[in-house]
Design a protein around this motif. Structure first.
Motif, short mmCIF file in Angstrom:
data_model
loop_
_atom_site.label_atom_id
_atom_site.label_comp_id
_atom_site.label_asym_id
_atom_site.label_seq_id
_atom_site.Cartn_x
_atom_site.Cartn_y
_atom_site.Cartn_z
N ALA A 182 -4.84 -1.28 20.83
CA ALA A 182 -4.56 -2.30 19.70
C ALA A 182 -5.88 -2.45 19.00
O ALA A 182 -5.50 -2.74 17.48
N ASP A 183 -6.87 -2.72 19.71
CA ASP A 183 -8.02 -3.16 18.71
C ASP A 183 -8.53 -2.02 17.95
O ASP A 183 -8.70 -2.29 16.90
N GLU A 184 -8.33 -0.87 18.27
CA GLU A 184 -8.75 0.43 17.39
C GLU A 184 -7.72 0.53 16.32
O GLU A 184 -8.14 0.59 15.20
N LEU A 185 -6.39 0.39 16.43
CA LEU A 185 -5.54 0.44 15.41
C LEU A 185 -5.68 -0.69 14.49
O LEU A 185 -5.58 -0.86 13.34
N LEU A 198 -1.79 4.40 2.72
CA LEU A 198 -0.43 4.30 3.38
C LEU A 198 -0.68 4.77 4.78
O LEU A 198 -1.45 5.98 4.81
N ILE A 199 -0.56 4.32 5.75
CA ILE A 199 -0.40 4.89 7.16
C ILE A 199 0.74 5.54 7.76
O ILE A 199 2.05 4.98 7.62
N ILE A 200 0.83 6.59 8.03
CA ILE A 200 1.89 7.80 8.62
C ILE A 200 1.68 7.56 9.94
O ILE A 200 0.78 8.18 10.37
N SER A 201 2.51 6.94 10.57
CA SER A 201 2.17 6.75 12.34
C SER A 201 3.15 7.61 12.99
O SER A 201 4.48 7.25 13.03
N ILE A 218 1.15 0.63 15.35
CA ILE A 218 0.18 -0.01 14.21
C ILE A 218 1.06 -0.89 13.53
O ILE A 218 0.47 -2.02 13.03
N ALA A 219 2.20 -0.73 13.25
CA ALA A 219 3.44 -1.35 12.40
C ALA A 219 3.42 -2.67 13.11
O ALA A 219 3.69 -3.89 12.55
#
Length: 395
Positions: A182-185, A198-201, A218-219
């Motif tokens: 979570a911290d990295e994200l 734009l983040i494509i997860s 990440i969302a």
């Protein structure tokens, strides 16, 4: 006839190439162990099979809405709320013919010629090819082995330009099995928000995590990141439904609408029967998922300890998915081969073990092997790899 430039520039899949060679040897009567599989070796759970049969018997064999059955969209909404606490509306969802098709359609609607997409290496083989097919430019950031093959916010800052449109985050990762915390994200997300990226997860392996590791989208970290993220997921890996070809994308309504419009001129709709099966996948018991996950974790525990005993092999233990991604550069050097690709070919020809060279994933020093096969086959394969190296060193 001269082919279009867009296909002339494509790189053939290394996974399919090694699979084809292995199948050729099998056809000749050889005992080949294939470790290139990108799919669970379990059958689709029975209640899902029954739901598909029921759908066929009831005549649900016609066209559906392009973006997917409303009932399936509702089950996807329920799943996201249940698993990640995320709220989506039906207008923010498109069901596609597999997660791969969801990614392809997404790149087609967001990219103009020259737009850049940041792709961490090692990567799943189709990311850069799909970007190129949409006339975009892949920009690679190396996930260093010393950082568990994960990228950093600083690397994104260095790579970002005015043409950067998106970044792909795949966690758990194919091919490394690594998971972002979570911290990295959160730190990656801060950079993406700052630069409007734009983040494509890609979360297709979310259900396959091991030990103390767990998947985080990440969302779910903030409303701002939810708005900046397109989630890609599906039932292929989680419910052992690779052949059913059901995946989906969730996110920005305008993007999803554009994807739906494009799909209306390409696929018309995902297969109706597979959609009804997917409804059952999310509605029914999830016990079979846990049975499969535990089996993968057991195989990983046993095989990992044996794999790292092979001369010249180093390997970070994966946290998810069902792949091992050892660095074999020393093994290649010790055995006298010029490259990992040559070493992989030698292993297949001499010991009849098929693994995938890391070159196809943007990592020339590695190989990928899948533990989505029986423990007996895995142990036999590792024994053959060990003897292959021992013989080469002695020779």
């Amino acid at each position: 006839m001269e082919l279009a430039n867009r296909v002339a520039a494509l790189t053939p899949s290394s996974t399919l190439a090694i699979t084809a060679k292995a199948q050729e040897l099998k056809a000749q009567g050889h005992d080949v162990i294939g470790l290139g599989a990108g799919e669970p070796d379990f059958n689709t759970p029975e209640h899902i099979l029954q739901a598909a049969a029921k759908a066929m018997n009831e005549g649900h064999t016609k066209y559906t809405p392009t973006g997917g059955l409303p009932a399936l969209k509702q089950e996807i909404i329920n799943k996201l709320q249940r698993d990640q606490g995320l709220a989506y509306q039906a207008s923010e969802i498109i069901v596609c013919s597999g997660a791969k098709h969801a990614l392809y359609t997404l790149f087609q609607v967001i990219l103009n010629p020259g737009d850049e997409v940041i792709i961490p290496t090692p990567y799943w083989v189709s990311y850069p090819e799909q970007v190129k097919l949409a006339e975009g430019t892949p920009v690679y950031i190396e996930g260093l082995e010393s950082n568990s093959y994960k990228i950093t916010p600083e690397q994104i800052k260095e790579a970002a330009t005015k043409r950067t449109k998106a970044i792909v985050i795949n966690s758990p990762s194919n091919p490394t099995g690594m998971i972002y915390s979570a911290d990295e994200l959160e730190k990656i997300g801060e950079v993406c928000l700052e630069h409007d990226i734009l983040i494509i997860s890609d979360e297709i392996y979310e259900k396959l995590t091991y030990g103390e590791s767990s998947h985080i989208s990440i969302a779910q970290l903030s409303p701002e990141l939810r708005a900046q993220t397109i989630i890609i997921n599906g039932v292929s890996k989680s419910h052992s439904m690779t052949g059913w070809r059901i995946g989906y994308a969730l996110g920005n309504k305008a993007i999803i609408t554009a994807m739906t419009n494009l799909a209306s001129h390409s696929t018309s709709n995902p297969t109706s029967i597979a959609q009804y099966a997917s409804i059952a996948a999310y509605q029914g018991s999830q016990d079979t998922l846990e049975t499969m996950r535990k089996a993968f974790e057991e195989r990983l525990t046993i095989i990992y300890d044996k794999l790292i005993q092979i001369p010249g092999f180093t390997c970070i233990k994966p946290q998810g998915a069902f792949y091992l991604f050892p660095n074999v550069s020393k093994a290649v050097e010790m055995s006298g081969y010029a490259s990992v690709d040559d070493w992989v070919t030698g292993l297949l020809e001499e010991k009849k073990v098929a693994v995938v060279p890391g070159s196809g994933f943007g990592a020339d020093e590695n190989i990928r092997l899948s533990y989505a096969t029986s423990l007996e086959q895995l142990e036999k394969a590792v024994e053959r790899m060990h003897s292959f190296m021992t013989e080469k060193i002695k020779g």
